[in-house]
Design a protein around this motif. Structure first.
Motif, short mmCIF file in Angstrom:
data_model
loop_
_atom_site.label_atom_id
_atom_site.label_comp_id
_atom_site.label_asym_id
_atom_site.label_seq_id
_atom_site.Cartn_x
_atom_site.Cartn_y
_atom_site.Cartn_z
N ARG A 1 -1.68 -5.60 1.51
CA ARG A 1 -2.13 -5.23 0.18
C ARG A 1 -2.27 -3.72 0.09
N THR A 2 -2.01 -3.18 -1.07
CA THR A 2 -2.15 -1.75 -1.25
C THR A 2 -3.52 -1.45 -1.85
N SER A 3 -3.92 -0.19 -1.75
CA SER A 3 -5.18 0.22 -2.35
C SER A 3 -4.98 0.50 -3.82
N ASN A 4 -6.08 0.63 -4.54
CA ASN A 4 -6.02 0.92 -5.96
C ASN A 4 -6.58 2.32 -6.22
N ASN A 5 -6.18 3.24 -5.39
CA ASN A 5 -6.67 4.61 -5.48
C ASN A 5 -5.97 5.37 -6.60
N PRO A 6 -6.71 6.16 -7.38
CA PRO A 6 -6.09 6.88 -8.49
C PRO A 6 -5.38 8.17 -8.10
N TYR A 7 -5.55 8.65 -6.89
CA TYR A 7 -4.94 9.91 -6.50
C TYR A 7 -3.47 9.70 -6.15
N GLN A 8 -2.63 10.65 -6.48
CA GLN A 8 -1.19 10.45 -6.42
C GLN A 8 -0.62 10.54 -5.02
N ASP A 9 -1.12 11.41 -4.18
CA ASP A 9 -0.45 11.67 -2.91
C ASP A 9 -0.89 10.75 -1.78
N GLU A 10 -2.15 10.37 -1.73
CA GLU A 10 -2.66 9.57 -0.62
C GLU A 10 -2.58 8.09 -0.97
N ALA A 11 -2.21 7.28 0.04
CA ALA A 11 -2.08 5.85 -0.16
C ALA A 11 -2.49 5.14 1.13
N ALA A 12 -2.87 3.87 0.99
CA ALA A 12 -3.23 3.06 2.15
C ALA A 12 -2.79 1.64 1.93
N ILE A 13 -2.37 0.98 3.01
CA ILE A 13 -2.04 -0.44 2.99
C ILE A 13 -2.66 -1.09 4.22
N CYS A 14 -2.87 -2.40 4.14
CA CYS A 14 -3.42 -3.12 5.29
C CYS A 14 -2.70 -4.44 5.44
N GLY A 15 -2.88 -5.08 6.61
CA GLY A 15 -2.19 -6.33 6.86
C GLY A 15 -2.76 -7.07 8.05
N ASN A 16 -1.92 -7.86 8.69
CA ASN A 16 -2.35 -8.71 9.80
C ASN A 16 -2.73 -7.91 11.03
N ASN A 17 -3.57 -8.53 11.87
CA ASN A 17 -3.96 -7.97 13.16
C ASN A 17 -4.59 -6.59 13.06
N GLY A 18 -5.40 -6.38 12.02
CA GLY A 18 -6.13 -5.13 11.88
C GLY A 18 -5.29 -3.93 11.49
N THR A 19 -4.10 -4.17 10.97
CA THR A 19 -3.19 -3.08 10.63
C THR A 19 -3.65 -2.32 9.39
N VAL A 20 -3.78 -1.00 9.53
CA VAL A 20 -4.04 -0.10 8.40
C VAL A 20 -3.08 1.08 8.53
N LEU A 21 -2.29 1.30 7.48
CA LEU A 21 -1.37 2.43 7.43
C LEU A 21 -1.79 3.34 6.30
N VAL A 22 -1.65 4.66 6.51
CA VAL A 22 -2.00 5.63 5.47
C VAL A 22 -0.85 6.61 5.28
N SER A 23 -0.77 7.14 4.07
CA SER A 23 0.26 8.13 3.74
C SER A 23 -0.40 9.26 2.98
N GLN A 24 0.03 10.47 3.23
CA GLN A 24 -0.46 11.62 2.46
C GLN A 24 0.63 12.22 1.59
N ASN A 25 1.80 11.54 1.49
CA ASN A 25 2.88 12.05 0.65
C ASN A 25 3.47 10.93 -0.23
N SER A 26 2.60 10.20 -0.88
CA SER A 26 2.98 9.15 -1.84
C SER A 26 3.82 8.05 -1.23
N GLY A 27 3.64 7.78 0.05
CA GLY A 27 4.33 6.68 0.68
C GLY A 27 5.67 7.01 1.30
N LEU A 28 6.05 8.27 1.31
CA LEU A 28 7.31 8.66 1.94
C LEU A 28 7.25 8.43 3.45
#
Length: 196
Positions: free
Chosen positions: A1-28
């Motif tokens: 699932r993705t976050s519902n953050n209003p800021y354009q550049d930073e993003a986060a997603i999470c998933g199985n087995n404690g997975t958390v991924l972050v991006s500081q360039n809009s998901g590139l």
């Protein structure tokens, strides 16, 4: 699932087995945070902080979205947590929803969680309202099975059930303004409100 953050550049997603991924360039590009749990995660949100929630009452916290390390925060429940939303007006205020009408809230950045659950445990919450940067408010909308919609205007202390016009499972909710919002769910269900 993705976050519902209003800021354009930073993003986060999470998933199985404690997975958390972050991006500081809009998901590139994405960076994986060091896992601190094997629990499956279902909801994530971030402002300056990051929260992720999942199975067995798991709540993870990072004191900064990109560079902060994940740590576990005690939730006081073993239920599978489904969604989390950080207040857009005060990032110390966070609401989490779960199965069996469970709702948790904190006003101190997750150090302590209050159980403000709905007495009816016959349904499950699936999602919390996503934030609008145009109309920042502390109004929270939670949706779930059986077409249930609940609204809180006091930072999650009390919740009032609203009529949805459906008994279908509701999966997601977004409010563009305090009055204009949409919920979607199973079997092509779409419900729209213009009066909050």
């Amino acid at each position: 699932r993705t976050s519902n953050n209003p800021y354009q550049d930073e993003a986060a997603i999470c998933g199985n087995n404690g997975t958390v991924l972050v991006s500081q360039n809009s998901g590139l590009n994405w960076t994986m945070k060091t896992p601190v749990t094997s629990a499956n995660l279902y909801g994530v949100d971030h402002s300056y902080y990051l929260y992720a929630v999942g199975d067995n009452g798991t709540i993870l916290y990072a004191n900064e979205i990109i560079t902060g390390s994940l740590v576990s925060r005690p939730s006081g429940t073993t239920r599978n947590l489904r969604a989390v939303t950080i207040s857009i007006t005060n990032n110390q205020r966070v609401v989490v929803v779960s199965k069996k009408g469970t709702i948790l809230r904190t006003i101190n950045g997750g150090l302590n969680w209050d159980n403000v659950s709905i007495p009816d445990t016959t349904f499950n919450f699936n999602a919390l309202s996503k934030k609008s940067i145009y109309y920042p408010t502390d109004i929270f909308i939670a949706v779930g099975s059986g077409g249930r919609i609940y609204k809180s205007t006091d930072i999650g202390v009390t919740w009032q059930q609203k009529t949805s016009g459906t008994t279908n499972n509701l999966r997601s909710v977004y409010f563009h303004s305090p009055d204009s919002g949409v919920v979607v769910g199973d079997n092509g269900t779409i419900r729209f409100t213009t009066n909050g």
